[in-house]
Design an enzyme around this catalytic site. Sequence first.
Site, short mmCIF file in Angstrom:
data_model
loop_
_atom_site.label_atom_id
_atom_site.label_comp_id
_atom_site.label_asym_id
_atom_site.label_seq_id
_atom_site.Cartn_x
_atom_site.Cartn_y
_atom_site.Cartn_z
N GLU A 1 -6.12 -21.43 -6.37
CA GLU A 1 -5.29 -21.62 -7.57
C GLU A 1 -6.24 -21.50 -8.75
O GLU A 1 -7.02 -22.41 -9.04
CB GLU A 1 -4.59 -22.99 -7.53
CG GLU A 1 -3.44 -23.11 -8.49
CD GLU A 1 -3.88 -23.52 -9.89
OE1 GLU A 1 -3.93 -22.62 -10.77
OE2 GLU A 1 -4.17 -24.69 -10.10
N CYS B 1 -3.94 -25.35 -16.60
CA CYS B 1 -3.95 -23.96 -16.13
C CYS B 1 -2.63 -23.25 -16.42
O CYS B 1 -2.60 -22.01 -16.54
CB CYS B 1 -4.28 -23.88 -14.65
SG CYS B 1 -3.12 -24.76 -13.59
#
Length: 478
Positions: free
Chosen positions: A250, A284
């Site tokens: 990720e 993010c």
Amino acid sequence: MTQSTPYPIIDGAERKLASLGTMDLINPATEEVLATVPRCGAEEASEAARLSVEGFAQWSAMSPFDRSKIMRRTAELMRDEADEAAAEMTRQSGKPLVQARGEWLASADLLDWYAEEGRRAYGRLIPTRASDMRWTVQRRPVGPVAAFTPWNFPAWTVMQKVAPALAAGCSVVLKCAEETPGSGVRIGRALLAAGLPPRVLSVIWGDPAAISATLCAAPEIHKVTLTGSTRVGRLLASAAGQHLKKVTMELGGHNPVIIARDADLNSVVPLAAEFKFRNAGQVCVSPTRFLVEQPLYKDFVAGVTEAASKLRVGDGMNGDTQMGPLTTAGQLSKIEALAADAVQRGAKIETGGSRIGNRGYFFQPTVLSGMTPEMDAMNEEPFGPLMLVMPVEDIDAALAEANRLPYGLASYAFTNSLSTERKISEGINAGMLGLNHYVMAMPETPFGGVGDSGMGSEGGIEGMDAYLRPFLVSAKIA
């Protein structure tokens, strides 16, 4: 509220000494030393990997029902210490106390959800081609896992990995971020107190290069999972690939927000300011490139400028703080450089644009208008409180800019038109799309990107699938 010193956990015990000496934890709001903690390296990583084999054997042999009870008991213990855990997270990361508390409680909810999902790791029976055959598929845990987590969400990102791995029956070597190890240690303590066998989970930090190289090469480790930058993701995926280990990555994003001409600015503007500057933009999936159709451009810029200028910036421990400092000095320098480059290339600072004071890593909530694709901030993930606003002629132009970069994590769009919504959802290249809102990470939903934003998903049933492997039993019936 008490502040305890975090120590690495190996074999169920906290280690007050480590092979590489010690390191300081710094409060980003004051630059004061919070604690001096052990600094681990290859020695601790190797030991944790070896122990994880025994932990895996013991944990995977337990029934999903019994594993679930330990996980749910842990979630309750976490809720009981929410105030102390939030305060520790705020001191180490800088985020406002209310956000830290929300993250900690959400992490407990995530553990609860996977505790139940682990009881439903169903296999299947496949119709055979012959009457004397039986085909069954079981779902078995992949084995010991090495999990690497960042500093921006030190509880949630830990739980995104630990919860599904434990639910699947895996053991875990958790490498926390050096800046914010406290949350990972608290989670480890709670799991042990709830009855987790000691060798199922280790919690370490220290020399990132030495630890990652050791764990990626360790024969005991069967899977590597990372939440981090694209640069680090490439390194770890490459190292794991050399040993044919499964990976989930990720990674970074540079998330576009398409604001169509029919969007309602009364709701769009406050949401943009709230989510852009959450955790000082160190998210993010933070909305970053705001691509606004020309008819709404000026009003949008004026609205977000006013909203950003009113945000209260300060120490996260203060109750009225809405945005805290950046977590590291390096991030502060990066944001300063990106803002300066944008201005030099023709962007306009509508509000903010400067460091606040000379103590702590504070930077003003900043709105930059007139952004163009060649500016550094439009190509490098800012990971900070920079709202980048660019006018576009139409939805086609917005999609072209949104898809221009190799990143593809989150994307967002605001429109009241079903046809525009469909055009965007079919044309965007990303792992996730938020329509008329910014909420992405929930226990029930998959979370992940494409391209330079990584591979695989966390969250939802997909998150647990990443820690399971299919096992076929093809039996001839006597």
